[in-house]
Design a protein around this motif. Structure first.
Motif, PDB file in Angstrom:
ATOM      1  N   UNK A  94      20.659  -5.266 -32.606  1.00  0.00           N
ATOM      2  CA  UNK A  94      19.407  -4.554 -32.851  1.00  0.00           C
ATOM      3  C   UNK A  94      18.398  -5.446 -33.568  1.00  0.00           C
ATOM      4  N   UNK A  95      18.857  -6.331 -34.434  1.00  0.00           N
ATOM      5  CA  UNK A  95      17.928  -7.232 -35.118  1.00  0.00           C
ATOM      6  C   UNK A  95      17.278  -8.194 -34.132  1.00  0.00           C
ATOM      7  N   UNK A  96      18.009  -8.601 -33.098  1.00  0.00           N
ATOM      8  CA  UNK A  96      17.433  -9.456 -32.067  1.00  0.00           C
ATOM      9  C   UNK A  96      16.382  -8.741 -31.242  1.00  0.00           C
ATOM     10  N   UNK A  97      16.621  -7.469 -30.958  1.00  0.00           N
ATOM     11  CA  UNK A  97      15.648  -6.678 -30.206  1.00  0.00           C
ATOM     12  C   UNK A  97      14.396  -6.457 -31.028  1.00  0.00           C
ATOM     13  N   UNK A  98      14.569  -6.126 -32.293  1.00  0.00           N
ATOM     14  CA  UNK A  98      13.420  -5.895 -33.175  1.00  0.00           C
ATOM     15  C   UNK A  98      12.618  -7.169 -33.349  1.00  0.00           C
ATOM     16  N   UNK A  99      13.278  -8.289 -33.546  1.00  0.00           N
ATOM     17  CA  UNK A  99      12.543  -9.545 -33.711  1.00  0.00           C
ATOM     18  C   UNK A  99      11.828  -9.937 -32.415  1.00  0.00           C
ATOM     19  N   UNK A 100      12.431  -9.650 -31.255  1.00  0.00           N
ATOM     20  CA  UNK A 100      11.757  -9.929 -29.977  1.00  0.00           C
ATOM     21  C   UNK A 100      10.508  -9.073 -29.838  1.00  0.00           C
ATOM     22  N   UNK A 101      10.575  -7.819 -30.263  1.00  0.00           N
ATOM     23  CA  UNK A 101       9.397  -6.948 -30.212  1.00  0.00           C
ATOM     24  C   UNK A 101       8.296  -7.441 -31.135  1.00  0.00           C
ATOM     25  N   UNK A 102       8.655  -7.819 -32.346  1.00  0.00           N
ATOM     26  CA  UNK A 102       7.654  -8.291 -33.309  1.00  0.00           C
ATOM     27  C   UNK A 102       7.017  -9.588 -32.820  1.00  0.00           C
ATOM     28  N   UNK A 103       7.822 -10.511 -32.352  1.00  0.00           N
ATOM     29  CA  UNK A 103       7.294 -11.773 -31.842  1.00  0.00           C
ATOM     30  C   UNK A 103       6.441 -11.525 -30.604  1.00  0.00           C
ATOM     31  N   UNK A 104       6.865 -10.589 -29.744  1.00  0.00           N
ATOM     32  CA  UNK A 104       6.086 -10.244 -28.566  1.00  0.00           C
ATOM     33  C   UNK A 104       4.732  -9.668 -28.922  1.00  0.00           C
ATOM     34  N   UNK A 105       4.689  -8.834 -29.950  1.00  0.00           N
ATOM     35  CA  UNK A 105       3.414  -8.278 -30.407  1.00  0.00           C
ATOM     36  C   UNK A 105       2.500  -9.388 -30.903  1.00  0.00           C
ATOM     37  N   UNK A 106       3.032 -10.270 -31.702  1.00  0.00           N
ATOM     38  CA  UNK A 106       2.231 -11.371 -32.255  1.00  0.00           C
ATOM     39  C   UNK A 106       1.724 -12.281 -31.138  1.00  0.00           C
ATOM     40  N   UNK A 107       2.609 -12.656 -30.231  1.00  0.00           N
ATOM     41  CA  UNK A 107       2.228 -13.540 -29.124  1.00  0.00           C
ATOM     42  C   UNK A 107       1.200 -12.853 -28.232  1.00  0.00           C
ATOM     43  N   UNK A 108       1.384 -11.574 -27.947  1.00  0.00           N
ATOM     44  CA  UNK A 108       0.436 -10.844 -27.118  1.00  0.00           C
ATOM     45  C   UNK A 108      -0.943 -10.765 -27.738  1.00  0.00           C
ATOM     46  N   UNK A 109      -0.992 -10.474 -29.033  1.00  0.00           N
ATOM     47  CA  UNK A 109      -2.288 -10.389 -29.722  1.00  0.00           C
ATOM     48  C   UNK A 109      -2.962 -11.756 -29.771  1.00  0.00           C
ATOM     49  N   UNK A 110      -2.201 -12.799 -30.062  1.00  0.00           N
ATOM     50  CA  UNK A 110      -2.789 -14.138 -30.082  1.00  0.00           C
ATOM     51  C   UNK A 110      -3.266 -14.549 -28.692  1.00  0.00           C
TER      52      UNK A 110
END
Length: 87
Positions: A3-19
């Motif tokens: 679950x920590x890997x999924x959550x970190x992928x979501x957070x990184x995806x949000x950051x990358x998408x916004x950038x």
């Protein structure tokens, strides 16, 4: 995957998408959910490309990997915006 890997992928995806969205000039006509989806896809694909070139794991921040991910997110946001704008 834990679950920590999924959550970190979501957070990184949000950051990358916004950038990636910030890099594209003008106003985009896509929602935040599409931005997140594009960001997650760009983060995963960018990590794979960086690993293929051997620049995924370096000493310090992985600037080249981040650059690849953000560039892919920008291309994805622009392509999705153009596809939705044509309708």
């Amino acid at each position: 995957m834990e679950i920590s890997g999924v959550i970190s992928a979501l957070v990184i995806g949000i950051i990358i998408g916004v950038l990636g969205r910030l890099v594209v000039p003008g106003r985009q006509h896509i929602g935040i959910l599409w931005t997140i989806v594009v960001g997650i896809a760009a983060a995963l694909l960018g990590s794979a490309i960086a690993a293929g070139f051997g620049v995924a794991n370096t000493k310090g921040p992985d600037w080249i990997e981040w650059f690849i991910q953000i560039a892919l997110a920008a291309v994805g946001v622009a392509a999705l915006d153009r596809a939705r704008f044509r309708r």
